[in-house]
Every structure is written in structure tokens, then in C-alpha cells.
Scaffold this motif. Structure first.
Motif, PDB file in Angstrom:
ATOM      1  N   ASP A  71      -7.981  -3.177  -3.039  1.00 25.03           N
ATOM      2  CA  ASP A  71      -7.009  -2.538  -2.136  1.00 25.03           C
ATOM      3  C   ASP A  71      -5.757  -2.054  -2.870  1.00 25.03           C
ATOM      4  OD1 ASP A  71      -8.714  -3.019  -0.052  1.00 25.03           O
ATOM      5  OD2 ASP A  71      -7.751  -4.922   0.548  1.00 25.03           O
ATOM      6  N   LYS A  73      -5.497  -0.974  -6.015  1.00 22.78           N
ATOM      7  CA  LYS A  73      -5.782   0.258  -6.760  1.00 22.78           C
ATOM      8  C   LYS A  73      -5.853   1.447  -5.816  1.00 22.78           C
ATOM      9  CE  LYS A  73      -8.160  -1.586 -10.797  1.00 22.78           C
ATOM     10  NZ  LYS A  73      -9.410  -1.653 -11.547  1.00 22.78           N
ATOM     11  N   ILE A  74      -6.481   1.259  -4.658  1.00 24.49           N
ATOM     12  CA  ILE A  74      -6.575   2.349  -3.679  1.00 24.49           C
ATOM     13  C   ILE A  74      -5.172   2.747  -3.209  1.00 24.49           C
ATOM     14  CG2 ILE A  74      -7.370   2.940  -1.355  1.00 24.49           C
ATOM     15  CD1 ILE A  74      -9.845   1.199  -1.939  1.00 24.49           C
ATOM     16  N   ALA A  75      -4.306   1.756  -2.931  1.00 21.19           N
ATOM     17  CA  ALA A  75      -2.938   2.042  -2.492  1.00 21.19           C
ATOM     18  C   ALA A  75      -2.159   2.780  -3.580  1.00 21.19           C
ATOM     19  CB  ALA A  75      -2.227   0.745  -2.122  1.00 21.19           C
ATOM     20  N   ILE A  77      -3.439   4.683  -6.018  1.00 22.42           N
ATOM     21  CA  ILE A  77      -3.986   6.033  -6.194  1.00 22.42           C
ATOM     22  C   ILE A  77      -3.516   6.956  -5.077  1.00 22.42           C
ATOM     23  CG2 ILE A  77      -6.139   7.366  -6.162  1.00 22.42           C
ATOM     24  CD1 ILE A  77      -7.426   4.928  -7.623  1.00 22.42           C
ATOM     25  N   ASN A  78      -3.416   6.443  -3.872  1.00 29.09           N
ATOM     26  CA  ASN A  78      -3.033   7.273  -2.720  1.00 29.09           C
ATOM     27  C   ASN A  78      -1.531   7.346  -2.501  1.00 29.09           C
ATOM     28  OD1 ASN A  78      -5.709   7.838  -2.124  1.00 29.09           O
ATOM     29  ND2 ASN A  78      -5.934   6.014  -0.855  1.00 29.09           N
ATOM     30  N   SER A  79      -0.762   6.608  -3.296  1.00 22.06           N
ATOM     31  CA  SER A  79       0.688   6.622  -3.083  1.00 22.06           C
ATOM     32  C   SER A  79       1.272   7.950  -3.551  1.00 22.06           C
ATOM     33  CB  SER A  79       1.352   5.467  -3.831  1.00 22.06           C
ATOM     34  OG  SER A  79       1.234   5.666  -5.217  1.00 22.06           O
ATOM     35  N   GLY A  80       2.446   8.255  -3.037  1.00 24.04           N
ATOM     36  CA  GLY A  80       3.139   9.483  -3.424  1.00 24.04           C
ATOM     37  C   GLY A  80       4.555   9.451  -2.894  1.00 24.04           C
ATOM     38  N   GLU A  82       7.577  10.877  -0.448  1.00 22.54           N
ATOM     39  CA  GLU A  82       7.733  11.534   0.842  1.00 22.54           C
ATOM     40  C   GLU A  82       8.337  12.907   0.626  1.00 22.54           C
ATOM     41  OE1 GLU A  82      10.109   9.214   3.457  1.00 22.54           O
ATOM     42  OE2 GLU A  82       8.868   7.428   3.249  1.00 22.54           O
TER      43      GLU A  82
END
Length: 196
Positions: A71, A73-75, A77-80, A82
Motif C-alpha cells: 500500500d 508503494k502504491i500511495a 507512486i500515485n502521490s502528487g 495539488e
């Protein structure tokens, strides 16, 4: 063993036998050992390099494991960031105050014949009185010893005046002529130049 290696070993053997026959043994043995160790180092280095190359090739050819990322790693990778929206704020109104314009005031210079110099309590009293009246021509108190105060008479209309003499003019004596700037009311007159 290849032909080149055989020739090398034969050459080494010949050198060894020649040195043993000529020098008696100890130096020849050391030279042969040194040459053999040098050759062995090269062979070992080549073998290690070949082994590492083979490991890298094997690792490149290995199939990747098909695992599900956790979880975190997924968070990651999908972070960015605003999306930032531009907020425009009006500038504060600046009120320009009308500046008071001070006009230069012309002050006349008059020739004054020095009568005498004031010293001691009399000089102190005049400077303190001018300071209390807010005179801007009076120097700071720690410089009072350097300044002189004199009385004299204007050459043009024989009017008696008291005036300050700055240290850069030097010491004036009785009978000297100084150009004195006449000040406004409440100010001390100041000598600007000595003519003789």
C-alpha cells in the motif's frame, strides 16, 4: 594451453635457467617468483571479471517476479502536488502625502572685524543659551572646546555681532577680518572664511 602461453612459459624457463647459471640462484629465484606472481595476478583478475560478467548476464536474463506492491508503494507512486489556483488580491491603495518643500533661504555674508574672543564661562553661557533655544548652528557639546566665539563689528554698517568660529578656519586674533554668515533670528552667526 595455447601456443602463445607455451612460448611464454618456455621464455620464462629459459630466462630462469640462464639466471640460475649466471647469478647463482637467489636473485634469479626472486626474479622468477616475481614474474610468476605477476602472471598469476593477471590470470586471477581476468577470471574474476569473467565471473562477474556472467553473473550480470544471468541477472539480466532472469524473469521478474510478479508481485503486488504494498500500500505504501502504491500511495507513493500515485502521490502528487495539488493544483494551485492563482489568487489575485488587489494592491493596497498608497496615499502619497504632499511633501513639504523647504525653500533654500539666502543668508548674507558680511565682513566683520574681530574685536575679541570669548573664553571660559562667558563662552559656555552663550553656547548653552543657544542650545536651549534650539539653535542648529551650535556644535555638539563634546566639540565646544575646538570652536571659538568672537565679537566684532561689521565693516559695512558698524553693527556689533557675536559669532562662532569653526575649527577649520583656525584661530583668529583681534583686528582680523572674517566673512560671517548672518543667521536668522535665534541662531548664532557663523564665520565661514577668514580674509587675512
Amino acid at each position: 594451453m595455447t601456443l602463445n602461453q607455451t612460448v611464454k612459459w618456455l621464455a620464462i624457463g629459459l630466462v630462469f635457467s640462464a639466471l640460475c647459471g649466471c647469478m647463482g640462484g637467489t636473485i634469479a629465484q626472486q626474479l622468477v617468483r616475481s614474474m610468476l606472481m605477476h602472471g598469476a595476478d593477471k590470470v586471477t583478475t581476468a577470471a574474476i571479471d569473467a565471473s562477474e560478467r556472467n553473473k550480470k548476464l544471468a541477472a539480466q536474463k532472469m524473469p521478474l517476479k510478479d508481485t503486488v506492491p504494498d500500500d505504501y508503494k502504491i500511495a507513493f507512486i500515485n502521490s502528487g502536488f495539488e493544483k494551485v489556483t492563482l489568487q489575485v488580491e488587489p494592491l493596497p491603495e498608497v496615499q502619497i502625502e504632499e511633501e513639504t518643500i523647504e525653500f533654500m533661504q539666502e543668508t548674507p555674508l558680511v565682513q566683520v572685524e574681530v574685536w575679541n574672543l570669548l573664553v571660559g564661562d562667558e563662552k559656555q553661557r552663550i553656547l548653552e543659551k543657544a542650545t536651549l533655544q534650539g539653535s542648529i548652528s551650535v556644535p555638539p557639546k563634546n566639540e565646544w572646546k575646538k570652536w571659538q566665539i568672537a565679537t566684532g563689528e561689521t565693516v559695512s554698517n558698524q553693527q556689533t555681532i557675536t559669532f562662532l568660529i569653526p575649527p577649520e578656519i583656525g584661530k583668529l586674533h583681534s583686528g582680523a577680518i572674517a566673512l560671517v554668515e548672518l543667521s536668522s533670528t535665534g541662531e548664532l552667526n557663523v564665520a565661514r572664511y577668514a580674509t587675512n
